[in-house]
Write a protein that holds these residues in place. Sequence first.
Motif, PDB file in Angstrom:
ATOM      1  N   LYS A   1      -6.334   1.106   8.002  1.00 46.10           N
ATOM      2  CA  LYS A   1      -5.296   0.106   8.247  1.00 46.10           C
ATOM      3  C   LYS A   1      -5.831  -1.315   8.275  1.00 46.10           C
ATOM      4  O   LYS A   1      -5.148  -2.256   7.889  1.00 46.10           O
ATOM      5  CB  LYS A   1      -4.525   0.420   9.534  1.00 46.10           C
ATOM      6  CG  LYS A   1      -5.314   0.596  10.794  1.00 46.10           C
ATOM      7  CD  LYS A   1      -4.363   0.800  11.968  1.00 46.10           C
ATOM      8  CE  LYS A   1      -5.071   1.261  13.225  1.00 46.10           C
ATOM      9  NZ  LYS A   1      -5.296   2.718  13.234  1.00 46.10           N
TER      10      LYS A   1
ATOM     11  N   ASP B   1      -4.412   8.862   4.746  1.00 46.53           N
ATOM     12  CA  ASP B   1      -4.384   7.486   5.244  1.00 46.53           C
ATOM     13  C   ASP B   1      -4.643   7.442   6.740  1.00 46.53           C
ATOM     14  O   ASP B   1      -4.242   8.344   7.495  1.00 46.53           O
ATOM     15  CB  ASP B   1      -3.022   6.848   4.953  1.00 46.53           C
ATOM     16  CG  ASP B   1      -2.934   6.305   3.536  1.00 46.53           C
ATOM     17  OD1 ASP B   1      -3.966   6.270   2.853  1.00 46.53           O
ATOM     18  OD2 ASP B   1      -1.824   5.936   3.113  1.00 46.53           O
TER      19      ASP B   1
ATOM     20  N   LEU C   1      -6.360  10.530  -1.066  1.00 48.01           N
ATOM     21  CA  LEU C   1      -6.076   9.107  -0.882  1.00 48.01           C
ATOM     22  C   LEU C   1      -6.295   8.802   0.592  1.00 48.01           C
ATOM     23  O   LEU C   1      -5.568   9.299   1.461  1.00 48.01           O
ATOM     24  CB  LEU C   1      -4.631   8.782  -1.287  1.00 48.01           C
ATOM     25  CG  LEU C   1      -4.253   7.293  -1.219  1.00 48.01           C
ATOM     26  CD1 LEU C   1      -5.107   6.478  -2.189  1.00 48.01           C
ATOM     27  CD2 LEU C   1      -2.771   7.093  -1.521  1.00 48.01           C
ATOM     28  N   ARG C   2      -7.350   8.023   0.856  1.00 50.29           N
ATOM     29  CA  ARG C   2      -7.682   7.677   2.250  1.00 50.29           C
ATOM     30  C   ARG C   2      -7.910   6.181   2.339  1.00 50.29           C
ATOM     31  O   ARG C   2      -8.820   5.628   1.695  1.00 50.29           O
ATOM     32  CB  ARG C   2      -8.923   8.425   2.724  1.00 50.29           C
ATOM     33  CG  ARG C   2      -9.331   8.073   4.155  1.00 50.29           C
ATOM     34  CD  ARG C   2     -10.261   9.115   4.737  1.00 50.29           C
ATOM     35  NE  ARG C   2     -10.708   8.787   6.084  1.00 50.29           N
ATOM     36  CZ  ARG C   2      -9.996   8.973   7.191  1.00 50.29           C
ATOM     37  NH1 ARG C   2      -8.783   9.477   7.113  1.00 50.29           N
ATOM     38  NH2 ARG C   2     -10.494   8.668   8.381  1.00 50.29           N
ATOM     39  N   ARG C   3      -7.065   5.506   3.131  1.00 52.33           N
ATOM     40  CA  ARG C   3      -7.162   4.064   3.301  1.00 52.33           C
ATOM     41  C   ARG C   3      -7.124   3.743   4.791  1.00 52.33           C
ATOM     42  O   ARG C   3      -6.460   4.431   5.568  1.00 52.33           O
ATOM     43  CB  ARG C   3      -6.007   3.381   2.556  1.00 52.33           C
ATOM     44  CG  ARG C   3      -6.029   3.665   1.056  1.00 52.33           C
ATOM     45  CD  ARG C   3      -4.760   3.267   0.362  1.00 52.33           C
ATOM     46  NE  ARG C   3      -3.604   4.049   0.790  1.00 52.33           N
ATOM     47  CZ  ARG C   3      -2.378   3.912   0.294  1.00 52.33           C
ATOM     48  NH1 ARG C   3      -2.149   3.010  -0.644  1.00 52.33           N
ATOM     49  NH2 ARG C   3      -1.376   4.667   0.716  1.00 52.33           N
TER      50      ARG C   3
ATOM     51  N   HIS D   1       0.829  -1.206   0.000  1.00 47.88           N
ATOM     52  CA  HIS D   1       0.000   0.000   0.000  1.00 47.88           C
ATOM     53  C   HIS D   1       0.863   1.255   0.000  1.00 47.88           C
ATOM     54  O   HIS D   1       0.441   2.302  -0.522  1.00 47.88           O
ATOM     55  CB  HIS D   1      -0.951   0.002   1.211  1.00 47.88           C
ATOM     56  CG  HIS D   1      -0.302   0.339   2.510  1.00 47.88           C
ATOM     57  ND1 HIS D   1       0.339  -0.599   3.295  1.00 47.88           N
ATOM     58  CD2 HIS D   1      -0.159   1.525   3.152  1.00 47.88           C
ATOM     59  CE1 HIS D   1       0.823  -0.015   4.376  1.00 47.88           C
ATOM     60  NE2 HIS D   1       0.536   1.265   4.313  1.00 47.88           N
TER      61      HIS D   1
ATOM     62  N   ASP E   1      -7.900  -2.500   6.300  1.00 47.77           N
ATOM     63  CA  ASP E   1      -8.074  -2.945   4.921  1.00 47.77           C
ATOM     64  C   ASP E   1      -6.752  -3.203   4.212  1.00 47.77           C
ATOM     65  O   ASP E   1      -6.710  -3.939   3.223  1.00 47.77           O
ATOM     66  CB  ASP E   1      -8.869  -1.901   4.128  1.00 47.77           C
ATOM     67  CG  ASP E   1     -10.259  -1.672   4.683  1.00 47.77           C
ATOM     68  OD1 ASP E   1     -10.832  -2.636   5.238  1.00 47.77           O
ATOM     69  OD2 ASP E   1     -10.756  -0.540   4.584  1.00 47.77           O
ATOM     70  N   HIS E   2      -5.675  -2.582   4.672  1.00 47.60           N
ATOM     71  CA  HIS E   2      -4.416  -2.643   3.939  1.00 47.60           C
ATOM     72  C   HIS E   2      -3.253  -3.228   4.744  1.00 47.60           C
ATOM     73  O   HIS E   2      -2.151  -3.347   4.233  1.00 47.60           O
ATOM     74  CB  HIS E   2      -4.028  -1.243   3.449  1.00 47.60           C
ATOM     75  CG  HIS E   2      -4.960  -0.720   2.400  1.00 47.60           C
ATOM     76  ND1 HIS E   2      -4.797  -0.985   1.058  1.00 47.60           N
ATOM     77  CD2 HIS E   2      -6.090   0.031   2.507  1.00 47.60           C
ATOM     78  CE1 HIS E   2      -5.766  -0.403   0.376  1.00 47.60           C
ATOM     79  NE2 HIS E   2      -6.565   0.207   1.228  1.00 47.60           N
TER      80      HIS E   2
ATOM     81  N   ASP F   1     -12.067  11.248  -4.005  1.00 50.28           N
ATOM     82  CA  ASP F   1     -11.197  10.077  -4.061  1.00 50.28           C
ATOM     83  C   ASP F   1     -11.396   9.204  -5.291  1.00 50.28           C
ATOM     84  O   ASP F   1     -10.986   8.047  -5.313  1.00 50.28           O
ATOM     85  CB  ASP F   1     -11.311   9.239  -2.779  1.00 50.28           C
ATOM     86  CG  ASP F   1     -12.687   8.644  -2.552  1.00 50.28           C
ATOM     87  OD1 ASP F   1     -13.540   8.754  -3.458  1.00 50.28           O
ATOM     88  OD2 ASP F   1     -12.904   8.080  -1.474  1.00 50.28           O
TER      89      ASP F   1
END
Length: 940
Positions: free
Chosen positions: A692, A485, A688-690, A462, A694-695, A677
């Motif tokens: 933790k 993130d 960009l927003r993810r 990621h 999920d990744h 996004d």
Amino acid sequence: MTEAHFSITPTQAGTELRLMSGNVPVPVGQWPLQAPPVLRGGVDCINGWIAADQASVDGATVLVEHAAIAALSPHEAAALGLPPAADALARVGTRGVINAPTFVATLQWCRPTGQAFVGAERTGAWLRVGGQNRRLSGPLFALAEAVDTVTTATTPEGRLLAIGRLRDCLPTNQETGAALLITGLPLQIDVMQADAFSLDLSGDGDSARLVPILHRAGSTDPLLPADLQNEFGHAAFNRYSDARTMYSLSGGTFLVLAPVLHRALSEVRRHQTASIATKRAILAAPRRHLRVALEADDDPTLLEQVEQVFVDTPAYSDRVIGLGLWEKRSLPWVARTPVNWFAATDAPRPPGAPPSVPLNAAEAETLRGRLQTAIAAGEKYVTFRPPGASPDEPPVSIPATKAQVEQLNRIVKANADKPDSAPVVLLILTNENEVEHEQTFVARPDLPPGIPACLDTTPKPHQRDGLRWLQDSWRSGAPGVLLADDMGLGKTLQGLAFLAWLREGMEQGRIPHAPLLIVAPTGLLANWSAEHARHLSGIGLGTCLSAFGAGLRALRRGAGPELDRKQLSAADWVLTTYETLRDHSPDFGAVRFAVLLADEAQKVKTPGVRITDALKGMKVDFRIAMTGTPVENRLADLWCIVDGVRPGCLGSLSVFSQTYEAIADLPTLRDLRRRLDEPSAGVPPLLLRRMKEDHLPELPTAQTHVGRTPMPRIQMEAYTEVLESARTTPGAVLLALQRFRAISLHPDTEMEASDADFIGASARLLACFTALDGIVAAGERALIFLDNVRLQPRLATIIQRRYRLPATPEIINGTVAGSKRQERVDRFQSAPDGFDVMVMSPRAGGVGLTLTRANHVIHLDRWWNPAVEDQCTGRALRIGQDRVVHVHVPIATLPTGQASFDENLNELLERKRRLTRDVLLPGEPDQADAQDLFARTVGA
């Protein structure tokens, strides 16, 4: 066996404190264990000093700053076993003319009757009289230090500044007993130094006068307010036949001219009687005229300095419309009633300090009178509506204490008779009422994407994606991006890798060289330096120019506040703080930066404030905002951050607020998320927003343990009193919530009791120590988040005594400098295996720190915004953690079965947490949430 006691040794460097067991000094780490109960409060106080960097440890000795000793209350001094404060009077005398070299200030120590002490000697905060040491109070110590500064000043400028500080230390009237003034000083002293000037011409014909307008070096803005500039340029400057080194202006203002400026203005003054043609010639080419005139001085250095007397107007970014005085703006957004539910206690200020709102002398005087009346009547609180608050905004609750009155005394004194002044700032196109500025996409060189050669750390999948997104955004010509993130995904690594990629492009000649600018909260500066050294090999980003602390002082041009722009322009990368950028925006704004990376960008979430305007006004090719909480208090936070990296993208603040904040339904919010996004026309998304979970499938899970514990009798009685008061006092919602929160933590944090009794008075502490007992048994580590700064050192020493630790647990709060904060983190992370604890404030410790040696997080004091609380948990639950993280939430319950304040608050935070997961919804509760929490808790 002789009971342990404190010994004191006053020195010029500070007060040496030792805990003596007989004649043997006890190592400082053992003080909480060996101090008798009567001195434990003193040990807590000392640990508070150490945590706040007001004291240093050397073996068995603690060296305490004199200012901290002077600030002790009688109760705190008694807890340390220190002698009482000196019953003394300071008699201040002055002789001579205030702006003359012969001016002196004297200090004589006297009895309250006015009789002088014989042979009195002062060492810092101590006065030795008759062979005995007596403590000086805070005002007396400050007064004595100020007199010494006047005495030791060696230059006229330094002496004037020292006299100004002395004036500030004197009481507003002699009834305070703090000092007795024999030879008076002006009520106010302002000392200003001018380094440069520009010229104007006023009047007609040969009677016209050259008018010098004074500046600081490097600034094109006038140094003096309009009235004083008018007085100087039209009256004081022409009063004498030659220019003077110092001028006395109205209102106790003293003006000091730098030597080269004095020489230049002497030449201007000499031509005041010349013809109008000569004056116009000087006005047209002042540099040339001065060079010709000063050649006769045969002083090459002076000729070189003449160039610095005139400052060219810098070229700022397209968004900057000029320099000017800061003015507060009225923001065009949907009005929301602010709900400052729980006043933060993580601040270096006295307990019960006034609300953090600006008060002028009249407002502070009014509030002070109300507090004094309340104290006399035995009332515990005063409700106060801050200036500018809307009629429907709930008032602030202020404890009626003497400390509060003393703080307001200082506000009254600091503001009395002082003219309002505003700093010179970059004035920008705000985009608030309408879109005035849009930054378009630009063509950039075709720099191939990839992993920079100097990146030592192998990025996770990621993080590779994040780096490629940054590179593609830059290559597309985008003005900037928002990397949002979740905490723990490694935003710092992604940012460093991108900057290293750009730096390598500069070294290869593919793109022009320009400095890289990283702006971060003060507490994270050391972390950025450490992460740079950890992740990048060789020279990495190049040589770092530290524009903070000692590095900032080295950047100053002379004695003034202006910075050396040439050093900034020539730097490889610059590391600074938001506050430094705000205070020096004209200097930073004149430099072109290749990239501005704003870490913890929620610092610039508020439109219409100086920090935000300064960041938006920088001249930057590409901007990166990094934050795990892009929406903290309201959706306008997001607009403000995005407007800083891609101006105009979300329209004006007015339209955005009406569209998204006035409606705020889920479909509308989901549409906003998609706008940010999702890619458009081949351009990477702005956001960009993810998350933790999920990744980072390899990241251990978090398990929450809610420790519900019935309130002990003493806590239940205090809670019941607040409950009954809330039911019979309509409208006091905020006051009730604040008091519920305080009592649910502990009914009396100042109570003098054994450790067991102190813990036994609080359901939350009982639950906390139950959890700690299990953590000790497992040999693991914990982070305890506690907002109450005054309780932190007491909790730390109780933990040390209960578990017989060799040292007191580390504390991180708002009083701890960034470098010290990182040192404490490093010690915690590198200590040998076994049980350990760190006590932290949610705001100071909840951002930017990696503490993966701990796998337990205890939220002893709840924060009202779940995003901030999740940031705290994220200190342990992040890359590098290899164990399950246990999150402990102590909750005080009622034996009656009714839902308590803690239970209702926990339910509210969980509901908010679920909503912020799917849409960019603010996590901070609003007025409706406050009313609902109050109703559920009170049963109304």
